[in-house]
Write an enzyme that holds these catalytic residues in place. Structure first.
Site, PDB file in Angstrom:
ATOM      1  N   ASN A   9     -10.572  13.879  22.601  1.00 49.32           N
ATOM      2  CA  ASN A   9     -12.049  14.408  22.465  1.00 49.32           C
ATOM      3  C   ASN A   9     -12.299  14.720  20.674  1.00 49.32           C
ATOM      4  OD1 ASN A   9     -14.544  15.322  22.304  1.00 49.32           O
ATOM      5  ND2 ASN A   9     -14.165  17.067  23.560  1.00 49.32           N
ATOM      6  N   LYS A  11     -15.007  14.925  19.381  1.00 51.96           N
ATOM      7  CA  LYS A  11     -16.386  15.503  19.043  1.00 51.96           C
ATOM      8  C   LYS A  11     -17.396  15.036  18.197  1.00 51.96           C
ATOM      9  CE  LYS A  11     -13.929  19.731  20.763  1.00 51.96           C
ATOM     10  NZ  LYS A  11     -13.539  21.244  20.731  1.00 51.96           N
ATOM     11  N   HIS A  94     -18.240  19.870  29.166  1.00 51.80           N
ATOM     12  CA  HIS A  94     -17.484  20.677  28.067  1.00 51.80           C
ATOM     13  C   HIS A  94     -18.008  22.086  27.863  1.00 51.80           C
ATOM     14  CE1 HIS A  94     -15.558  21.577  24.183  1.00 51.80           C
ATOM     15  NE2 HIS A  94     -14.386  20.686  24.819  1.00 51.80           N
ATOM     16  N   GLU A  96     -18.522  23.280  25.054  1.00 56.17           N
ATOM     17  CA  GLU A  96     -19.630  23.091  24.120  1.00 56.17           C
ATOM     18  C   GLU A  96     -20.962  22.454  24.519  1.00 56.17           C
ATOM     19  OE1 GLU A  96     -17.127  20.844  21.388  1.00 56.17           O
ATOM     20  OE2 GLU A  96     -15.637  22.883  21.157  1.00 56.17           O
ATOM     21  N   GLU A 166      -9.928  24.062  30.771  1.00 58.90           N
ATOM     22  CA  GLU A 166     -10.140  24.619  29.179  1.00 58.90           C
ATOM     23  C   GLU A 166     -10.536  25.876  29.033  1.00 58.90           C
ATOM     24  OE1 GLU A 166     -10.580  20.991  26.450  1.00 58.90           O
ATOM     25  OE2 GLU A 166     -12.543  21.368  27.023  1.00 58.90           O
ATOM     26  N   GLY A 172      -9.983  25.029  20.093  1.00 61.29           N
ATOM     27  CA  GLY A 172     -10.350  25.287  18.451  1.00 61.29           C
ATOM     28  C   GLY A 172      -9.943  26.506  17.833  1.00 61.29           C
ATOM     29  N   SER A 212      -6.446  23.734  22.062  1.00 63.36           N
ATOM     30  CA  SER A 212      -5.421  23.876  20.874  1.00 63.36           C
ATOM     31  C   SER A 212      -4.112  23.336  21.451  1.00 63.36           C
ATOM     32  CB  SER A 212      -5.287  25.388  20.529  1.00 63.36           C
ATOM     33  OG  SER A 212      -6.358  25.939  19.963  1.00 63.36           O
TER      34      SER A 212
HETATM   35  P1  PGA Z   1      -9.134  21.668  20.589  1.00 65.36           P
HETATM   36  O1  PGA Z   1     -10.406  21.289  21.427  1.00 65.36           O
HETATM   37  O2  PGA Z   1      -7.897  20.864  21.010  1.00 65.36           O
HETATM   38  O3  PGA Z   1      -9.349  21.557  19.123  1.00 65.36           O
HETATM   39  O4  PGA Z   1      -8.867  23.220  21.082  1.00 65.36           O
HETATM   40  C1  PGA Z   1     -10.295  20.851  22.870  1.00 65.36           C
HETATM   41  C2  PGA Z   1     -11.461  20.521  23.498  1.00 65.36           C
HETATM   42  O5  PGA Z   1     -12.424  21.115  23.103  1.00 65.36           O
HETATM   43  O6  PGA Z   1     -11.491  19.655  24.387  1.00 65.36           O
END
Ligand code: PGA
Length: 250
Positions: A9, A11, A94, A96, A166, A172, A212
Site C-alpha cells: 500500500n 498510500k 483502511h 486512514e 491492521e 506507521g 509496521s
Molecule cells: P505501515 O502501514 O506498514 O506503514 O504501518 C500499513 C498500512 O497502513 O496498510
C-alpha cells in the site's frame, strides 16, 4: 491451503520511477516465492502498471474506489475505470480512510459491493485504535467492522474477499502487534467468519496482518498459523525491504 498474499500500500507516495525500479526488482523474484504479490500505487500510476506487469505474476491493486458507478463526484475514481486499468484488487476500509475521510461502515460496504460487481477483489481492512485496545474493546470493534463489511454477501462474493487486520496503533508507528497478539486476533476473526459466512468460507479466506511490517519482522509474523500474508505500507516503498518481505518464509 491458503496462498500467501503480500500487498503493498503505497498510500500517497511513490513515483513512475519507483514503480519501474520496484517492478524490475520484483519480477525475477516471482519464481522464488510462493506468495501472490499485489502493488497498490496511487491511481495515476495504475495504467502504466497494467502494461508493465503484463505476463508477470504481479497484480495491480488500487487503494480506493467510489461506491457509485459514475457521476458528479469530483476527484473520485469509479470501479469501471479501475477495471480498465487492469485492477484486480482494491483496499477498502483502511483506517486512514475511516478516520481522515470519515468513511462509515455503510459506505465501505457499498464500495465492497461495487468492486465485486466489477470483478475486483476487495481487501477489507479492520482494526482497533489504541484506546479501544486499552479499554479491552478490540475484539468487539474488529468483529463489528467485519460483520458490517461482509455479512449478507453471497458466498461467492465472500470467497472473493480478503480481510486485513491492521491495529491502528501499529500503522506507521514502528510498533507491531506481537506475532502472538496478531495470530490470536486472526483466530478470532476466522472463528467469527464461520458464523458470519460459513466454515468453508472461513477456512479459505486469506487474513492479512498490517501495521509496521518490515524486512526484519516479516518472517516471524508470516510464519504464524493464522497469518496468511501482509499489507505493507512504509516498507513497501523501499526497494531493499519490500522484496525481502515478498520472499520471507518461501
Ligand atoms: P505501515 O502501514 O506498514 O506503514 O504501518 C500499513 C498500512 O497502513 O496498510
Amino acid at each position: 491451503m491458503r496462498t500467501r498474499l503480500v500487498v503493498a500500500n503505497w498510500k500517497m507516495n511513490g513515483s513512475f520511477a519507483l514503480l519501474d525500479e520496484m517492478l524490475s526488482i520484483l519480477e525475477p523474484l516471482m519464481d522464488k516465492t510462493a506468495s501472490e504479490v499485489v502493488l497498490c500505487p496511487p491511481d495515476v500510476l495504475l495504467s502504466s502498471m497494467k502494461s508493465a506487469v503484463e505476463g508477470t505474476q504481479i497484480a495491480v491493486g488500487a487503494q480506493n474506489v467510489h461506491s457509485e458507478v459514475s457521476g458528479a463526484f469530483t476527484g473520485e475514481t469509479s470501479a469501471g475505470l479501475l477495471q480498465e486499468c487492469g485492477v484486480q484488487w482494491c483496499i477498502v476500509g483502511h483506517s486512514e480512510r475511516r478516520n481522515l475521510f470519515a468513511e462509515t461502515d455503510e459506505f465501505i460496504r457499498s464500495k465492497t459491493e461495487t468492486l465485486l460487481k466489477h470483478g475486483i477483489r476487495p481487501i477489507l481492512c479492520i482494526g482497533e485504535s489504541l484506546e479501544q485496545r486499552e479499554a479491552g474493546k478490540h475484539e468487539e470493534v474488529v468483529i463489528a467492522q467485519l460483520g458490517k463489511g461482509l455479512a449478507g454477501l453471497a458466498v461467492d462474493d465472500q470467497n472473493r474477499c480478503v480481510v486485513a487486520y491492521e491495529p491502528i496503533w501499529a500503522i506507521g508507528t514502528g510498533k507491531t502487534a506481537t506475532p502472538e497478539e496478531a495470530n490470536s486476533m486472526h483466530k478470532i476473526i476466522r472463528k467469527e467468519l464461520e458464523s458470519l459466512a460459513s466454515p468453508e468460507v472461513a477456512e479459505k479466506m486469506q487474513i492479512l496482518y498490517g501495521g509496521s511490517v518490515n524486512a526484519e519482522n516479516a518472517e516471524t509474523l508470516l510464519s504464524q498459523s493464522e497469518i496468511d500474508g501482509a499489507l505493507v505500507g512504509g516498507a513497501s516503498l523501499k526497494t531493499a525491504a519490500f522484496p525481502q518481505i515478498v520472499v520471507a518464509g518461501s
